[in-house]
Design a protein around this motif. Structure first.
Motif, mmCIF file in Angstrom:
data_model
loop_
_atom_site.group_PDB
_atom_site.id
_atom_site.type_symbol
_atom_site.label_atom_id
_atom_site.label_comp_id
_atom_site.label_asym_id
_atom_site.label_seq_id
_atom_site.Cartn_x
_atom_site.Cartn_y
_atom_site.Cartn_z
ATOM 1 N N LYS A 74 -2.917 -2.115 7.676
ATOM 2 C CA LYS A 74 -2.330 -3.273 6.999
ATOM 3 C C LYS A 74 -3.371 -4.379 6.825
ATOM 4 O O LYS A 74 -3.400 -5.057 5.788
ATOM 5 N N ASN A 75 -4.222 -4.538 7.831
ATOM 6 C CA ASN A 75 -5.267 -5.560 7.709
ATOM 7 C C ASN A 75 -6.251 -5.219 6.601
ATOM 8 O O ASN A 75 -6.816 -6.116 5.954
ATOM 9 N N GLU A 76 -6.477 -3.941 6.357
ATOM 10 C CA GLU A 76 -7.390 -3.538 5.297
ATOM 11 C C GLU A 76 -6.827 -3.822 3.910
ATOM 12 O O GLU A 76 -7.563 -4.195 2.987
ATOM 13 N N LEU A 77 -5.512 -3.640 3.742
ATOM 14 C CA LEU A 77 -4.912 -3.762 2.421
ATOM 15 C C LEU A 77 -4.319 -5.141 2.160
ATOM 16 O O LEU A 77 -4.018 -5.478 1.000
ATOM 17 N N ALA A 78 -4.107 -5.914 3.203
ATOM 18 C CA ALA A 78 -3.482 -7.232 3.019
ATOM 19 C C ALA A 78 -4.472 -8.207 2.386
ATOM 20 O O ALA A 78 -5.686 -8.123 2.591
#
Length: 811
Positions: A74-78
């Motif tokens: 999620k941190n990569e895509l947020a």
């Protein structure tokens, strides 16, 4: 042991150069427990070694289950932490569980058996004696066969066809056929203990740990209530001394961290008071807060009425001291003393004794409440495992293996896959994102072109009718010229719109996905032939099997690690079985449990503790090895080198090397048997030909003999006839001579009779005359004596001197 504060202070291990009584003291054990605590639980920032390793193992297990945290994705895509525009399925793709199951289940298929080898002097003597008997039979085989053929007495102690022909065959024969009852009893004892402890289930958990975590741990111990127990140990809860040995052979302490209810402490130390239990409970809560342990559990019980204990084993030495006293009669007596017994040399010389010392390894076991000064237990371990060949050494209760450990760092198969698994998960999420933004193909409708079309029904050709006609039939009505006769630029009113905005990205992401899958296979060695993926349909079956074999080779270190743990457990069980049979109170029950499968070994089981055994594992060959062996068997069968019974015997052998050796021996023996049969056949043929020749010669000889015999019989008949004639003539002459002889004898007898009668008459007359003279003489004497009258002696007979006149008459 008054303070109950969480205080992890720098504490080192106590010195080994103290007396045994000091080593047995609680202060010594508490210092050891606190030294272990400091080594594993001292904080470095907000982390410590034990819980850092625990979290690392927890992360590896989550990846192995396909349940890893999705926050990093999620941190990569947020975008600035905002996920409101993403509607994705964040469930991890279960890539690693598939590979883990392939490896673990593949190892579960590899079956093996415990093989005990009696290596003590008595067993070796029996083995050598049996081998000498076989060798003597081998050397004297020809002589014994001659004796058997001449006398009919079988002097062989075994089937002569089964005798080895050389040293190589003798070695194979001893391995396959010589199995003393004591080894069978030992194997039954080990298998019984393993079956009662359900070791096959424990083995799967250990193999899973070595695949996921890179380390597997098991434990063996002797419990008074249940006997020998083999148990699984979670590597995340184990502490041990620093080692660079992947088999942990040089560790001098082992321990387990367990969270237990407060009530369990009374079973360990019944002397604990309620006040002490309350303080321990508070310290347990403080321990959880100090290390934030509650984050690792999803159960509130770890915040209430529980505490954390350290169960540890520590290796040290013990001195066994004896006083050797020399007696007056020349004998010697040994008296056991404390290790502090060390008299001066002068005293020993005067007292005629000396000090004898022996140092052995011992293990102490203890239980300490973590974060406190409470030591619940500290004593020397009972029933320590000591090899008979090296009794000064004591083996630990823990058996561990980390096949890919270097400088204390443990590497695992799952750890290799995690980077590529993360990339696969991100690719999967990106693929979802691209697919979500892809729109379907549409159509372009030219309204001006529709206005120029007249359907002939009086109705206008509107867009709805045009779309309905287009989607139902695929046809479009248009006009090349307008109603005014001009060229119609919109003669095709409906045009297909093709959208390919996401196709290229989708193909790129799929290619990336497959690339990362190939990277996992490359990093682990688990290729398509092993994981069941689609492989090249043009590749040959042999190449596919070779690829699967190479994949098995890449993970062989995990299999060998599991086998090492199993072999170490089996070796420890041999020593524990000996101790049970020699010292335990329930040894009769144990013997009955082992002997229930084979009553004939009951007597051997009672003497197991006398022997010393080496433990080996007979591993069943894998599929590729079985296929190679089966190919050799089939080739030998097709050529007639072996028979079906030989093939069955070879397939029963689990050891591939011994199976191939037996195959060679069977081929040689069958060839020798065929050569012997061929030689016997030739001898029988030659003998039959010789017998035929002899029969022909005998027939001709018999014919000649018959003719000669007939002639001889005729001649014999003539001679016999002449002989009979001569016999008849001789018989008549003999009769005549006999008759003449009889007549002559009769006449001679008559003459002799007459002469005899005459002589007899003379003798009778003479005797009569002498008798008469004597009578007369007596009378005369009587006359003189008695003075009697004269006597008249005239005879009244008419004979003279006994002669009768008739003899003079003529005949």
């Amino acid at each position: 042991m008054k303070d109950v504060l969480i205080n992890i202070t720098a504490t080192g291990f106590p010195t080994q150069f103290v007396s045994d009584s000091e080593k047995a003291s609680d202060e010594y054990g508490l210092q050891i427990g606190q030294a272990i605590q400091y080594e594993w639980f001292r904080k470095d920032g907000n982390q410590c070694r034990f819980y850092g390793q625990w979290k690392d193992f927890h992360r590896l297990r989550l990846y192995a289950r396909g349940e890893q945290s999705t926050q990093k994705y999620k941190n990569e895509l947020a975008i600035d932490g905002d996920l409101s525009y993403l509607n994705l399925d964040w469930t991890p793709v279960p890539i690693i569980p598939k590979f883990v199951d392939i490896v673990v289940n593949g190892m579960s298929d590899r079956m093996f058996k415990v093989k005990a080898y009696a290596q003590d002097a008595m067993s070796q003597a029996k083995r050598s004696k049996y081998q000498d008997i076989i060798e003597s039979q081998m050397v004297s085989k020809d002589i014994l066969e001659i004796i058997q053929s001449k006398t009919g007495i079988n002097a062989f102690t075994m089937d002569p066809e089964q005798l080895p022909n050389n040293d190589e065959e003798l070695s194979l024969y001893m391995q396959l056929n010589y199995k003393p009852a004591i080894e069978i009893a030992e194997e039954e004892a080990i298998n019984t203990i393993l079956d009662e402890n359900k070791y096959l289930d424990l083995r799967k958990r250990i193999d899973y740990d070595m695949t996921v975590l890179g380390i597997g741990v098991a434990k063996h111990e002797f419990l008074l209530g249940s006997g020998v127990e083999v148990s699984y140990v979670d590597p995340a809860n184990v502490v041990y001394s620093y080692t660079e040995d992947p088999y942990f052979k040089d560790c001098f302490y082992w321990g387990e961290i367990k969270t237990v209810p407060i009530t369990e402490l009374l079973k360990i130390d019944p002397k604990l008071t309620n006040t002490e239990l309350e303080e321990i409970s508070k310290s347990g809560q403080g321990w959880y807060d100090y290390y934030n342990v509650g984050q690792f559990y999803q159960n509130s019980i770890f915040f209430r009425d529980t505490t954390t204990l350290l169960y540890f084993n520590y290796k040290t030495t013990k001195k066994i001291v004896y006083k050797k006293k020399y007696l007056e009669g020349g004998g010697v007596r040994y008296i056991e003393k404390e290790d502090t017994f060390n008299p001066p040399t002068e005293m020993m010389e005067d007292g005629k004794f000396e000090r004898i010392e022996k140092t052995i390894d011992v293990w102490y076991e203890g239980v300490m409440v973590m974060g406190t000064n409470y030591l619940l237990k500290w004593k020397m371990s009972e029933n320590m495992v000591r090899p008979k060949s090296s009794s000064q050494h004591a083996l630990p209760n823990y058996v561990a293996c980390a096949p890919r450990m270097y400088k204390g760092a443990i590497e695992s198969l799952v750890r290799r896959m995690i980077p590529f698994t993360d990339l696969i998960q991100l690719t999967h999420l990106k693929l979802q994102q691209v697919i979500a933004r892809t729109v379907p193909d549409g159509v372009f409708i030219d309204a001006d072109g529709l206005n120029e079309v007249d359907l002939g029904t009086g109705n206008a050709y509107n867009p709805e009718d045009a779309l309905r006609l287009y989607f139902q039939t695929g046809s479009v009505i248009g006009r090349s010229y307008t109603q005014d006769g001009d060229f119609n630029n919109a003669r095709v009113p409906i045009t297909q719109l093709t959208s390919n905005s996401g196709a290229a990205k989708t193909q790129m992401l799929i290619a990336n996905y497959n690339h990362y899958m190939d990277m996992i296979r490359t990093a682990t060695g688990l290729n398509e032939a092993r994981d069941g993926s689609s492989i090249d349909p043009n590749s040959l079956v042999g190449l596919q099997k070779l690829a699967a074999l190479n994949s098995n080779t890449a993970t062989r270190h995990i299999l060998e690690g599991g086998l090492y743990i199993f072999r170490s457990i089996a070796e420890a069980l041999t020593y524990r079985v000996a101790d049970i049979l020699e010292y335990a109170d329930f040894k009769d029950d144990f013997i009955s449990r082992i002997g229930k499968y084979n009553v004939s070994i009951l007597n051997e089981i009672k003497d197991l503790y006398i022997y010393d055994f080496g433990i080996f594992l007979e591993i069943a060959p894998d599929e590729e090895e079985r296929a190679q062996l089966e190919a050799n068997i089939q080739m030998a069968l097709s050529k007639g080198d072996i028979n079906l019974e030989d093939a069955i015997d070879i397939r029963e052998i689990k050891n591939l090397k011994m199976a191939n050796q037996l195959l060679k021996v069977k081929r040689v023996k069958l060839q020798e048997q065929k050569d012997k049969m061929a030689m016997m056949q030739q001898q029988m043929t030659a003998q039959q030909n010789m017998e035929l020749q002899q029969m022909a010669s005998q027939s001709a000889l018999q014919k000649i003999q018959a003719e000669s015999q007939a002639k001889m019989q005729i001649k014999q008949a003539e001679v016999a006839f002449q002989i009979e004639m001569l016999k008849a003539e001789a018989g008549l002459k003999q009769q005549l001579m006999a008759e003449e002889f009889r007549y002559n004898m009769t006449l001679a007898g008559m003459d002799e009779q007459q002469i005899s009668n005459r002589e007899k008459s003379k003798e009778d007359a003479k005797s009569k005359r002498i008798s008469q003279q004597n009578s007369e003489q007596s009378k005369l004497i009587n006359q003189r004596k008695n003075d009697l009258p004269p006597i008249n002696f005239e005879s009244s007979e008419d004979t003279l001197d006994g002669f009768d006149l008739s003899v003079f008459e003529p005949r």
